[in-house]
Design an enzyme around this catalytic site. Structure first.
Site, PDB file in Angstrom:
ATOM      1  N   LYS A 197      30.597  45.663 -84.525  1.00 18.87           N
ATOM      2  CA  LYS A 197      31.938  45.010 -84.297  1.00 18.87           C
ATOM      3  C   LYS A 197      32.100  43.811 -83.805  1.00 18.87           C
ATOM      4  O   LYS A 197      33.222  43.598 -83.098  1.00 18.87           O
ATOM      5  CB  LYS A 197      32.730  46.284 -83.533  1.00 18.87           C
ATOM      6  CG  LYS A 197      32.771  47.410 -84.316  1.00 18.87           C
ATOM      7  CD  LYS A 197      33.326  47.435 -85.670  1.00 18.87           C
ATOM      8  CE  LYS A 197      34.839  47.092 -85.664  1.00 18.87           C
ATOM      9  NZ  LYS A 197      35.670  47.192 -86.963  1.00 18.87           N
TER      10      LYS A 197
ATOM     11  N   THR B 247      23.398  41.802 -90.503  1.00 22.18           N
ATOM     12  CA  THR B 247      22.328  42.698 -89.725  1.00 22.18           C
ATOM     13  C   THR B 247      23.033  42.733 -88.446  1.00 22.18           C
ATOM     14  O   THR B 247      23.685  41.982 -87.955  1.00 22.18           O
ATOM     15  CB  THR B 247      20.982  42.348 -89.582  1.00 22.18           C
ATOM     16  OG1 THR B 247      20.064  43.396 -89.065  1.00 22.18           O
ATOM     17  CG2 THR B 247      20.717  40.845 -88.683  1.00 22.18           C
ATOM     18  N   HIS B 248      22.852  44.161 -88.021  1.00 23.63           N
ATOM     19  CA  HIS B 248      23.137  44.532 -86.728  1.00 23.63           C
ATOM     20  C   HIS B 248      21.839  44.680 -85.668  1.00 23.63           C
ATOM     21  O   HIS B 248      22.005  45.085 -84.637  1.00 23.63           O
ATOM     22  CB  HIS B 248      24.065  45.634 -86.443  1.00 23.63           C
ATOM     23  CG  HIS B 248      25.487  45.796 -86.927  1.00 23.63           C
ATOM     24  ND1 HIS B 248      26.150  44.663 -86.859  1.00 23.63           N
ATOM     25  CD2 HIS B 248      26.001  46.468 -87.816  1.00 23.63           C
ATOM     26  CE1 HIS B 248      27.331  44.902 -87.509  1.00 23.63           C
ATOM     27  NE2 HIS B 248      27.324  45.951 -88.212  1.00 23.63           N
TER      28      HIS B 248
ATOM     29  N   SER C  62      36.363  47.852 -79.323  1.00 18.93           N
ATOM     30  CA  SER C  62      36.476  47.902 -80.637  1.00 18.93           C
ATOM     31  C   SER C  62      35.318  49.083 -81.175  1.00 18.93           C
ATOM     32  O   SER C  62      35.643  49.641 -82.353  1.00 18.93           O
ATOM     33  CB  SER C  62      36.125  46.638 -81.143  1.00 18.93           C
ATOM     34  OG  SER C  62      36.231  46.516 -82.336  1.00 18.93           O
TER      35      SER C  62
ATOM     36  N   PHE D  77      42.608  36.937 -89.466  1.00 18.78           N
ATOM     37  CA  PHE D  77      42.468  38.494 -89.479  1.00 18.78           C
ATOM     38  C   PHE D  77      43.589  39.075 -90.119  1.00 18.78           C
ATOM     39  O   PHE D  77      43.505  40.057 -90.648  1.00 18.78           O
ATOM     40  CB  PHE D  77      42.810  38.796 -87.870  1.00 18.78           C
ATOM     41  CG  PHE D  77      42.398  40.163 -87.416  1.00 18.78           C
ATOM     42  CD1 PHE D  77      41.374  40.798 -87.449  1.00 18.78           C
ATOM     43  CD2 PHE D  77      43.764  41.017 -87.526  1.00 18.78           C
ATOM     44  CE1 PHE D  77      41.293  42.336 -87.055  1.00 18.78           C
ATOM     45  CE2 PHE D  77      43.605  42.667 -87.130  1.00 18.78           C
ATOM     46  CZ  PHE D  77      42.334  43.002 -87.254  1.00 18.78           C
ATOM     47  N   ASP D  78      44.807  38.741 -90.029  1.00 23.62           N
ATOM     48  CA  ASP D  78      45.916  39.224 -90.726  1.00 23.62           C
ATOM     49  C   ASP D  78      45.540  39.192 -92.340  1.00 23.62           C
ATOM     50  O   ASP D  78      46.066  40.303 -92.969  1.00 23.62           O
ATOM     51  CB  ASP D  78      47.263  38.584 -90.379  1.00 23.62           C
ATOM     52  CG  ASP D  78      47.683  38.592 -89.310  1.00 23.62           C
ATOM     53  OD1 ASP D  78      47.292  39.287 -88.436  1.00 23.62           O
ATOM     54  OD2 ASP D  78      48.379  38.031 -88.575  1.00 23.62           O
TER      55      ASP D  78
ATOM     56  N   PHE E 230      39.565  50.044 -89.718  1.00 22.14           N
ATOM     57  CA  PHE E 230      38.499  49.612 -89.603  1.00 22.14           C
ATOM     58  C   PHE E 230      38.572  48.065 -88.874  1.00 22.14           C
ATOM     59  O   PHE E 230      37.977  47.573 -88.250  1.00 22.14           O
ATOM     60  CB  PHE E 230      37.699  49.378 -91.030  1.00 22.14           C
ATOM     61  CG  PHE E 230      36.468  48.297 -91.130  1.00 22.14           C
ATOM     62  CD1 PHE E 230      35.199  48.748 -90.425  1.00 22.14           C
ATOM     63  CD2 PHE E 230      36.616  47.124 -91.356  1.00 22.14           C
ATOM     64  CE1 PHE E 230      34.235  48.121 -90.308  1.00 22.14           C
ATOM     65  CE2 PHE E 230      35.422  46.209 -91.229  1.00 22.14           C
ATOM     66  CZ  PHE E 230      34.182  46.834 -90.715  1.00 22.14           C
TER      67      PHE E 230
ATOM     68  N   ARG F   6      41.270  46.729 -86.446  1.00 21.00           N
ATOM     69  CA  ARG F   6      42.151  47.046 -85.839  1.00 21.00           C
ATOM     70  C   ARG F   6      43.290  46.084 -85.328  1.00 21.00           C
ATOM     71  O   ARG F   6      44.473  45.994 -85.508  1.00 21.00           O
ATOM     72  CB  ARG F   6      41.673  47.945 -84.569  1.00 21.00           C
ATOM     73  CG  ARG F   6      42.397  48.845 -84.048  1.00 21.00           C
ATOM     74  CD  ARG F   6      41.408  49.939 -83.057  1.00 21.00           C
ATOM     75  NE  ARG F   6      40.890  48.876 -82.219  1.00 21.00           N
ATOM     76  CZ  ARG F   6      41.287  48.384 -80.987  1.00 21.00           C
ATOM     77  NH1 ARG F   6      42.429  48.822 -80.524  1.00 21.00           N
ATOM     78  NH2 ARG F   6      40.861  47.681 -80.283  1.00 21.00           N
TER      79      ARG F   6
END
Length: 256
Positions: free
Chosen positions: A50, A67-68, A98, A189-190, A215, A217
Site C-alpha cells: 500500500k 515487488t513488496h 491503508s 488518484f481520481d 482497493f 480508498r
C-alpha cells in the site's frame, strides 16, 4: 502456485520465509522467486504494501516489475545485473491505515481484526512483508550502493510534476510538457480509482471485496488523524523515535 486451491471462503494461511511473514503460496514457490533471473534492462518498482514475478518471464524487454519484498529478500540477480530500482516510501501512519483497510477487504491476507488489534500487530511488524520500519530503512541504506531512486509518496502527492520528471531522468527518458501532463492526468488518484486496470475491481469478490473497502480508498496524506486516538499517536511517536534512531530517513506525516 497453480495447485493451491483458494475459494475465498477462508483467508489464505501464512508462513515465514527468512523470518518475514508471507502468504503460504508465496512460501511454497520461494525457491523460484529467490532464483528469479533479472535482465539488465529490467526496471523494478519496490514498495511496502500500500505505498507478480510469475508473468515476468514471458514479458519482452524492457520489463517493468513490481515487488513488496524487503531488500534482504530481493532475488540477488536484480542487484547482480545492476537493474534500476524505484522505491516508493509512505509515512507509516497513513501506511498503517491503508494496509489495515486493504487487509479487511483482501482474503489473500490475514484478517486484521479491529483497529486497536491491528495497531499493535503493525507496530510489532507481524504483518506480511514484515516491519514497515525495517523495510524503509533497509532500502534507504541500499540506495547508496545500488541504482535505486528513493521516492516519497508525500512528495508525489505534493509536487507530482517534479517527482515524475526525476523518475523520467532516472530511467533515461526525456518528457516534454505535453507527455508530462498526460502522465499526471492518468496517474492522478481520481482517474486511477475509476480505471479497472488500476483499481482491481476485475478481481473476484471472493478474493477482494470492494464493498468492505475499495482497493483505492483515499490516497490522501494525513488520513491517519481520522483513525489514531491521542494515546495511540503518542505511543506510535515514541516507538517510531526508537526504531528510526539509527537512520537519516525522515517522513512527512501531513502537509503544512
Amino acid at each position: 502456485m497453480e495447485d493451491f486451491k483458494f475459494d475465498g471462503k477462508e483467508r489464505l494461511p501464512v508462513n515465514y520465509v527468512k523470518g518475514i511473514m508471507q502468504p503460504v503460496p508465496t512460501c511454497d514457490i520461494w525457491d523460484q522467486i529467490w532464483n528469479f533471473q533479472a535482465k539488465p534492462d529490467d526496471l523494478l518498482i519496490a514498495t511496502y504494501p500500500k505505498a507478480g514475478l510469475e508473468q515476468a518471464k514471458q514479458m519482452s524487454s524492457p520489463r517493468t516489475l513490481k515487488t513488496h519484498l524487503p531488500i534482504q529478500m530481493l532475488p540477488p540477480s536484480f542487484l547482480e545485473k545492476n537493474c534500476k530500482i524505484i522505491y516508493v516510501a509512505r509515512n507509516p501512519k497513513d501506511n498503517m491505515v491503508s494496509y489495515y483497510h486493504f487487509q479487511r477487504m483482501n482474503k489473500g491476507l490475514p484478517d486484521p481484526g479491529n483497529w486497536e488489534e491491528y495497531f499493535e500487530t503493525f507496530l510489532a511488524g507481524k504483518v506480511c512483508w514484515g516491519s514497515w520500519h525495517d523495510h524503509v530503512k533497509g532500502w534507504w541504506k541500499a540506495k547508496d550502493q545500488h541504482r535505486i531512486l528513493y521516492l516519497f509518496y508525500e512528495d508525489l502527492k505534493k509536487n507530482p510534476k517534479h517527482e515524475i520528471q526525476k523518475l523520467a531522468e532516472f530511467i533515461g527518458k526525456n518528457l516534454d510538457y505535453e507527455v508530462l501532463d498526460k502522465i499526471l492526468h492518468h496517474t492522478s488518484f481520481d482517474v486511477m480509482k475509476q480505471n479497472p486496470m488500476a483499481n482491481y475491481t476485475t478481481i473476484p469478490t471472493e478474493i477482494m471485496n470492494h464493498s468492505v473497502s475499495p482497493f483505492m480508498r483515499k490516497g490522501t496524506v494525513g488520513d491517519w488523524k481520522n483513525h489514531f486516538t491521542v494515546a495511540q499517536n503518542e505511543r506510535f511517536d515514541e516507538d517510531y523515535k526508537k526504531k528510526m534512531a539509527d537512520t537519516s530517513l525522515t517522513f512527512h506525516f501531513q502537509f503544512s
